[in-house]
Design an enzyme around this catalytic site. Structure first.
Site, PDB file in Angstrom:
ATOM      1  N   HIS A  71      57.603  36.769  78.961  1.00 37.48           N
ATOM      2  CA  HIS A  71      58.203  35.934  77.922  1.00 37.48           C
ATOM      3  C   HIS A  71      58.772  34.624  78.448  1.00 37.48           C
ATOM      4  O   HIS A  71      59.187  33.784  77.661  1.00 37.48           O
ATOM      5  CB  HIS A  71      59.254  36.747  77.146  1.00 37.48           C
ATOM      6  CG  HIS A  71      58.614  37.694  76.182  1.00 37.48           C
ATOM      7  ND1 HIS A  71      59.312  38.402  75.249  1.00 37.48           N
ATOM      8  CD2 HIS A  71      57.322  38.036  75.999  1.00 37.48           C
ATOM      9  CE1 HIS A  71      58.480  39.147  74.527  1.00 37.48           C
ATOM     10  NE2 HIS A  71      57.263  38.941  74.980  1.00 37.48           N
TER      11      HIS A  71
ATOM     12  N   SER B  36      52.324  34.223  76.702  1.00 36.62           N
ATOM     13  CA  SER B  36      51.019  34.821  76.978  1.00 36.62           C
ATOM     14  C   SER B  36      50.013  33.757  77.373  1.00 36.62           C
ATOM     15  O   SER B  36      50.040  32.638  76.867  1.00 36.62           O
ATOM     16  CB  SER B  36      50.505  35.548  75.735  1.00 36.62           C
ATOM     17  OG  SER B  36      51.167  36.761  75.553  1.00 36.62           O
TER      18      SER B  36
ATOM     19  N   LYS C 177      48.602  42.575  63.924  1.00 37.24           N
ATOM     20  CA  LYS C 177      47.343  42.644  64.685  1.00 37.24           C
ATOM     21  C   LYS C 177      47.409  43.755  65.744  1.00 37.24           C
ATOM     22  O   LYS C 177      46.474  44.554  65.879  1.00 37.24           O
ATOM     23  CB  LYS C 177      47.088  41.290  65.355  1.00 37.24           C
ATOM     24  CG  LYS C 177      45.711  41.176  65.975  1.00 37.24           C
ATOM     25  CD  LYS C 177      45.419  39.746  66.400  1.00 37.24           C
ATOM     26  CE  LYS C 177      44.070  39.650  67.062  1.00 37.24           C
ATOM     27  NZ  LYS C 177      43.688  38.263  67.328  1.00 37.24           N
ATOM     28  N   ASP C 178      48.531  43.808  66.472  1.00 33.70           N
ATOM     29  CA  ASP C 178      48.708  44.882  67.455  1.00 33.70           C
ATOM     30  C   ASP C 178      48.712  46.253  66.770  1.00 33.70           C
ATOM     31  O   ASP C 178      48.174  47.224  67.301  1.00 33.70           O
ATOM     32  CB  ASP C 178      50.025  44.698  68.228  1.00 33.70           C
ATOM     33  CG  ASP C 178      49.924  43.588  69.271  1.00 33.70           C
ATOM     34  OD1 ASP C 178      48.834  43.008  69.412  1.00 33.70           O
ATOM     35  OD2 ASP C 178      50.935  43.310  69.936  1.00 33.70           O
TER      36      ASP C 178
ATOM     37  N   GLU D 241      40.806  63.070  89.304  1.00 37.99           N
ATOM     38  CA  GLU D 241      40.660  62.628  87.924  1.00 37.99           C
ATOM     39  C   GLU D 241      39.793  61.377  87.880  1.00 37.99           C
ATOM     40  O   GLU D 241      39.714  60.632  88.855  1.00 37.99           O
ATOM     41  CB  GLU D 241      42.033  62.311  87.305  1.00 37.99           C
ATOM     42  CG  GLU D 241      42.992  63.465  87.315  1.00 37.99           C
ATOM     43  CD  GLU D 241      43.918  63.394  88.521  1.00 37.99           C
ATOM     44  OE1 GLU D 241      43.416  63.439  89.656  1.00 37.99           O
ATOM     45  OE2 GLU D 241      45.122  63.289  88.327  1.00 37.99           O
TER      46      GLU D 241
END
Lengths: 426, 328
Positions: free
Chosen positions: A216, A220, A244-245, A288
């Protein structure tokens, strides 16, 4: 989290709290008014998905820990107790076990997105380094979590991975015995792994706070790879990016639910439903899926110490990407050659993963060695040199230009809506 | 220079609906399996039909005298992949066939339990929904027919008492060493056996498995194959599907060994399916609940995603719509 807040409390209670602890203003400036580049694509929604996954893993994990017994003769049966007798225990366990895989799927998309769009470049180097720290913590957490059901792959996977430390010259054996708490993977190992598996997610949560803080400050990155220049280039986080997220997260949850409810053991290994027996080695010990590329690198080097060094440097090298990449252009969209190299790197990682799942014999060994070599050549040779020799395409003048198609270099690939309704903006 | 006119959400939703369609098709294909499973008479042919060459081997396997047996066995030796079985519990709406589980339990009780433990299963589980669903009184009577070693009592003595529904299935041996001494090996516990067995699927089959859910049926299919894999009549410890072909367990089932009261064929082909299905329930007792819950969860999430998509489109319309593809 950056700059003075523009938040104005509306109620008396909010004003009371805000003058004593300005937490509402912090939330407001970080997650409501926060300006995000308006051209973020769906690859930028995986940060939110990862935050959700962390919370989901902690919530299901804390509940599972109420019913699990970290003791070598009881661990396996306590997991069966969860599956059979605990109310919705089967659901909690499958959500948690598959949640680890979903966490890694999301984090790999998140990392490769950062690599493609150059999100690690100035001024976001610290953000990237914190991300690598989170990734390392995730790998440790996932590994220790896989040990807890105390099946054959749990015990033997733990044996293989902890034995790596015995490759350290002089002190290797002492370090390994110190990790085990004895002379083999046993109850003491299980106990400490459980303790650490419970601790590390909270450390991840702490580093995630730093990660978001470091995000922040510069804001971004975006698909154009140019910084916002005016308020035209950004939109407030809420409602544009919350919705949107949210949409992206729910789509991801559909995918997640398919695994939990319809193929819950698909990513597991059948041998892990056999209780750990230190006297019986499984035919193939496979970690894994999310460690497989690194496992392939480990096995590609004939020397044990060399393999361990190669494996760890494969991860650590990623931390140096901001300095290995000499190009000042962030987004691969404007770097025609790097873009090709990027996809070869992705392919290389996927193929390494496949090699890691196969027995180390015949052609798989040579293929693994070639792929390992390419992994390091990409990071140490191709990435530094491309920045020096590549001719980038012209960048758009601003994000708004890139979005609305007025810039010269970006006339194509515009949203259908923006071109069909050109009068709404610009 | 590409011109993308399709927005990514549109692409996503197209993909999602295509996947959902695929899944539904899948479930329709599987939906026929339980129908066949509910009428036991029809099951035996269904069992043998999926792999024609192997059915031949199976038949030969439980009729040990065959002059032409050798060439057939040799042919089968080349393919050690367990033959597919049409299980009622696979697929989107898969559920256990109660009658089959009851038959399978009978085989477990009369044959398997002589050597194998099943320590995570209690008598009460036999009455659970989504299982063999015996009645409470049946379970009580069954439990009482077992002697449970318990204690110590007030005078410090260990004692035997009749079982209760809350007791777990006792093992025929007091401990692992006793089993090893008597049998020459330790038989695996059967509680999660059906989830603990698989075979290498290979590329690209393992990708398809993620959509077809066939991974789930691997364990019981493997168990079914093992029980039908004793194709060398002269060697009771030779098994076609066992890695290395050497199996410690001698051929456990033969035709007519266990008596069925519901008219199902008393053949190894039928026995092996019934007991493998029973072991799948034993390993995954919440399978029906899981799939039923999952179907509702996926539908709700899909509808929620659809609503969010339209809300998102409306919100972004205020600023000229979302750029989904980004800069070129």
């Amino acid at each position: 989290m950056s700059g003075p807040s523009t938040y104005v409390p509306k109620s008396a209670a909010a004003r009371w709290l805000e003058t004593r602890l300005p937490i509402l203003g912090l939330v407001h400036s970080s997650f409501i008014a926060f300006p995000n580049p308006r051209n973020l694509n769906y690859f930028w929604t995986f940060g939110g998905i990862l935050a959700f996954m962390l919370v989901a893993q902690i919530a299901t994990g804390v509940t599972l820990a109420m019913h699990y017994t970290p003791e070598s003769t009881l661990a396996f049966s306590s997991v069966e107790h969860i599956m059979r007798d605990v109310n919705y225990g089967w659901l909690l366990r499958y959500v948690h076990a598959n949640g680890a895989s979903m966490f890694f799927i999301a984090v790999y998309i998140h990392i490769f997105r950062g690599i493609y769009y150059g999100s690690y470049k100035a001024p976001r180097e610290v953000l990237w380094l914190l991300g690598i720290v989170i990734y390392l913590l995730m790998m440790a957490t996932g590994f220790m979590g896989y040990v807890l059901p105390w099946g054959q792959m749990s015990g033997w996977g733990a044996t293989v991975i902890t034995s790596l430390f015995s490759a350290i010259p002089f002190v290797g054996n002492a370090v390994t015995q110190w990790l085990w708490g004895g002379f083999a993977v046993d109850n003491a190992t299980l106990n400490r792994f459980f303790s650490l598996h419970y601790l590390l997610p909270f450390m991840i949560a702490g580093v995630v706070v730093l990660h978001i803080w470091a995000l922040h400050v510069p804001g971004s990155n975006n698909p154009a790879g140019i910084e916002p220049k005016s308020s035209k280039d950004t939109l407030p986080f809420h409602p544009y990016f919350t919705v949107k997220d949210g949409f992206s997260l729910v789509c991801f949850l559909v995918f997640y639910a398919w695994f939990v409810f319809f193929i819950p053991n698909y990513l597991n290994h059948a041998d892990n439903y056999i209780e750990f027996n230190p006297l019986v080695t499984p035919a193939h010990i496979v970690p894994e899926w999310y460690y497989l590329p690194f496992y392939a690198i480990l096995r590609s080097i004939p020397d044990k110490l060399g393999g361990v060094i190669a494996m760890f440097s494969a991860i650590v090298l990623l931390a140096f990407l901001p300095w290995l990449d000499t190009s000042r252009i962030k987004s691969a969209n404007y770097r025609p050659l790097y873009r090709i190299a990027f996809w070869f790197f992705v392919l290389d990682a996927i193929l390494l993963g496949f090699i890691g799942s196969q027995p180390p014999e015949g052609g798989y060994v040579i293929a693994g060695q070639l792929l390992t070599a390419y992994y390091f050549i990409h990071l140490l040779v191709i990435v530094p040199l491309l920045g020096l020799f590549e001719t980038p395409r012209p960048l758009p003048a601003s994000i708004a230009d890139a979005v609305l198609g007025h810039g010269h270099g970006s006339a194509a690939a515009m949203s259908a809506r923006a071109t069909s309704a050109p009068n709404t903006r610009g | 220079m590409r011109k993308l006119t399709l927005t990514r959400p549109a692409l996503l939703s197209t993909c999602a609906s295509a996947l959902l369609g695929l899944a539904l098709l899948q479930s329709q294909a599987f939906a026929q399996a339980p129908a066949a499973g509910q009428t036991p008479g029809k099951e035996a042919p269904a069992a043998e039909s999926p792999a024609a060459p192997k059915a031949e081997t199976n038949a030969e396997g439980h009729t040990p005298q065959g002059a032409n047996g050798a060439p057939a066995t040799q042919k089968a030796e080349e393919d050690t992949t367990p033959p597919p079985v049409a299980w009622s519990f696979t697929g989107l709406f898969g559920h256990f066939d109660t009658a089959q589980l009851q038959r399978g339990f009978k085989i477990y009780k009369e044959v398997c339990s002589n050597c194998h433990a099943m320590k995570y299963v209690a008598f009460r589980n036999l009455a659970d929904p989504g299982g063999p669903e015996f009645s409470e009184s049946q379970v009580k009577a069954l439990a009482a027919s077992y002697q449970i070693h318990d204690g110590p009592n007030d005078t410090g003595e260990m004692f035997d008492r009749p079982g209760r529904p809350s007791d777990y299935f006792p093992w025929a041996f007091p401990n692992a060493a006793a089993a090893r001494a008597a049998l020459g090996g330790l038989p695996p516990d059967m509680s999660v056996l059906a989830k603990a067995r698989s075979w290498e699927r290979g590329f690209p089959q393992f990708i398809f498995d993620a959509f077809t859910q066939s991974e789930e049926a691997e364990g019981p299919t493997y168990i079914h194959a093992i029980l039908n894999g004793y194709t060398h009549p002269d060697d009771p410890n030779w098994n076609l599907y066992m890695p290395g072909h050497k199996i410690a367990m001698a051929k456990p089932l033969s035709d007519g060994q266990v008596e069925y009261t519901d008219g199902s064929p008393q053949t190894v082909a039928q026995y092996s399916q019934d007991v493998a299905a029973f072991l799948m329930w034993v390993a995954e007792p919440k399978l029906e609940e899981r799939k039923a819950t999952g179907f509702r969860v996926v539908i709700i999430l899909a509808v929620f995603a659809g609503l969010l998509f339209f809300i998102k489109r409306r919100i972004w319309a205020r600023v000229g719509g979302d750029v989904v593809v980004g800069a070129p």
